[in-house]
Design a protein around this motif. Sequence first.
Motif, PDB file in Angstrom:
ATOM      1  N   SER A   1       3.931   0.943  -4.486  1.00 13.89           N
ATOM      2  CA  SER A   1       2.726   0.313  -5.024  1.00 13.89           C
ATOM      3  C   SER A   1       1.896   1.309  -5.833  1.00 13.89           C
ATOM      4  N   LYS A   2       1.782   2.546  -5.342  1.00 11.34           N
ATOM      5  CA  LYS A   2       0.988   3.564  -6.046  1.00 11.34           C
ATOM      6  C   LYS A   2       1.573   3.871  -7.415  1.00 11.34           C
TER       7      LYS A   2
ATOM      8  N   ASN B   1      -1.561  11.759  -3.674  1.00 11.46           N
ATOM      9  CA  ASN B   1      -1.979  11.753  -2.272  1.00 11.46           C
ATOM     10  C   ASN B   1      -0.950  11.071  -1.375  1.00 11.46           C
ATOM     11  N   GLU B   2      -0.325  10.001  -1.887  1.00 16.82           N
ATOM     12  CA  GLU B   2       0.678   9.296  -1.082  1.00 16.82           C
ATOM     13  C   GLU B   2       1.923  10.151  -0.893  1.00 16.82           C
TER      14      GLU B   2
ATOM     15  N   ASP C   1      -7.450   8.109 -11.318  1.00 17.71           N
ATOM     16  CA  ASP C   1      -7.482   7.657  -9.924  1.00 17.71           C
ATOM     17  C   ASP C   1      -6.091   7.218  -9.460  1.00 17.71           C
ATOM     18  N   ALA C   2      -5.368   6.521 -10.331  1.00 20.10           N
ATOM     19  CA  ALA C   2      -4.018   6.071  -9.981  1.00 20.10           C
ATOM     20  C   ALA C   2      -3.085   7.257  -9.799  1.00 20.10           C
TER      21      ALA C   2
ATOM     22  N   SER D   1       0.996  12.754   1.603  1.00 18.85           N
ATOM     23  CA  SER D   1       0.904  12.148   2.928  1.00 18.85           C
ATOM     24  C   SER D   1       2.285  11.859   3.509  1.00 18.85           C
TER      25      SER D   1
ATOM     26  N   THR E   1       0.819  -1.218   0.000  1.00 21.90           N
ATOM     27  CA  THR E   1       0.000   0.000   0.000  1.00 21.90           C
ATOM     28  C   THR E   1       0.847   1.260   0.000  1.00 21.90           C
TER      29      THR E   1
ATOM     30  N   ASN F   1       0.978   0.952  -9.750  1.00 21.34           N
ATOM     31  CA  ASN F   1      -0.409   0.952 -10.229  1.00 21.34           C
ATOM     32  C   ASN F   1      -0.616   2.016 -11.303  1.00 21.34           C
TER      33      ASN F   1
ATOM     34  N   ASN G   1      -4.019  10.289  -8.891  1.00 23.92           N
ATOM     35  CA  ASN G   1      -4.413  10.910  -7.618  1.00 23.92           C
ATOM     36  C   ASN G   1      -3.867  10.135  -6.422  1.00 23.92           C
ATOM     37  N   SER G   2      -3.884   8.812  -6.497  1.00 20.93           N
ATOM     38  CA  SER G   2      -3.365   7.991  -5.407  1.00 20.93           C
ATOM     39  C   SER G   2      -1.880   8.245  -5.190  1.00 20.93           C
ATOM     40  N   ALA G   3      -1.127   8.348  -6.313  1.00 20.63           N
ATOM     41  CA  ALA G   3       0.308   8.626  -6.206  1.00 20.63           C
ATOM     42  C   ALA G   3       0.547  10.002  -5.592  1.00 20.63           C
TER      43      ALA G   3
END
Length: 482
Positions: free
Chosen positions: A107-108, A141-142, A134-135, A145, A103, A111, A137-139
Amino acid sequence: MSISHAINAAQTGLKVSGLRADVVATNVANASTPGYVRRSIILSETLVGGRTSGVSSTGVVRATDSGLTSERMTLSSNVAQSSLMASTWQVLSSRIGDDAEGTGLFSKLSNFESALSAAVASPESGTQLSALLDAANSAVNELNSLSQLVTQQRTEADREIADGVNVVNAALKQVEELNGLLAGMDRTTAQAAALMDDRQRALDTISEYLPIEAVPRDGGTIDVVTSEGVYLVAGTAKQLEFTPGNAFGPNMTVDNGALSKLMVGDLELTPGASSYAAVSSGMFGALFTLRDADLPAFGAQLDTIANDLVSRLSNDAIDPTKVAGEFGLFVDTGTPGDPGLAGRIDINAQIDPTQGGSIWRLRDGIGAASEGPPGNNSILSAMSDAFTAIQSMNANGIEGSFSATDLVAHVASMTGQTRISHETALSAASTQHDLMMEAELSETGVDIDSQMQDLLAIEQAYAANARVIEIANQMLQRLMEI
């Protein structure tokens, strides 16, 4: 020996046996009390007119070994430092990840690469474009974070330094006060032994934060000095000085005056400082290293990853519709070149529907006025080529040639190696500390079996002295009957 002398001698034996039994009972009761040191009675022969007249107690003595205790305190500092470093890097390593099935950031990005390949194969699919966004955005956001985590960890380290300074200052003051009490009393009493235990507990508390040594002085007092030679207690206790920060940013450092140093008077104890007095171990060693070196360096590596993503997908050759030099899929919402890019990176508003953009611009171009042919994958294909292209890099401790995903994998590997290094150091320090603790306990701790054996010997001595008095009493009665 006269009957009266025999009775007097036996009475002293009974009294001393009672004192010894009390000490053994106290030892057994405190066998598991942290910081308790085994006591024993000091015995001496009583002489009257040059003749032996029994036994007496001249005080209570603590079982001590200053060499073992000093070495154990030093190892306590090393364990405290290694433990904090290992736990912090374990968190960082798990967050960045080293497995595409996990996670973390690795991984981001994996993906995102897979979603980009799927979009290239099916550019007409709105589902694939949504999955790609979405992928992305996930990268983002990570990365945001992780950057926030670095700031949070630095803030917590700064706060823990402030808390530790308060703890150490209180312990130093306690040592000063206990020195004063011990200097004015008989140090062979049970009360003095208890005060010495309290003083050692205060020293143990200090040693968790920075390595120290206790220097014996006249009158039963001690001075406290760091391993680097700075006196913290010399008659009176000195006070550590530190001012916690109110807010943290990636550009805040000790050198530019934004963060506080650790001071004792005019001497700087800040770990890593050029001062001879700089602390080398303990909790302070770990907290300052994390706040001022390790976490900023990790944050800079995150910025390198974020900059790589922004620059790769902002290449003018990818999207002929966008203005030359403008951002592509990923944007820097702050001032380019400033530290902290990982916390500022975002999705281009022209592409993100949540920001008023249109998702079809992923396929047709950021500057496209309208949707193009749904089967055209030229921009998506160029994005994929740029993302997987091998590029040379030498920045923030990262050196080599990588694709975007390989770069994250490399940083994850470096983070994992650092974690393993600190875990190895912790294991070694803990083993040495445990061995030294066992050695110290064998010399100064309470062995229940040994104390029970002593109690049996005390019982026998008590019975023997009582028997002497009984026999003397019988002899006196017989004399009275004559």
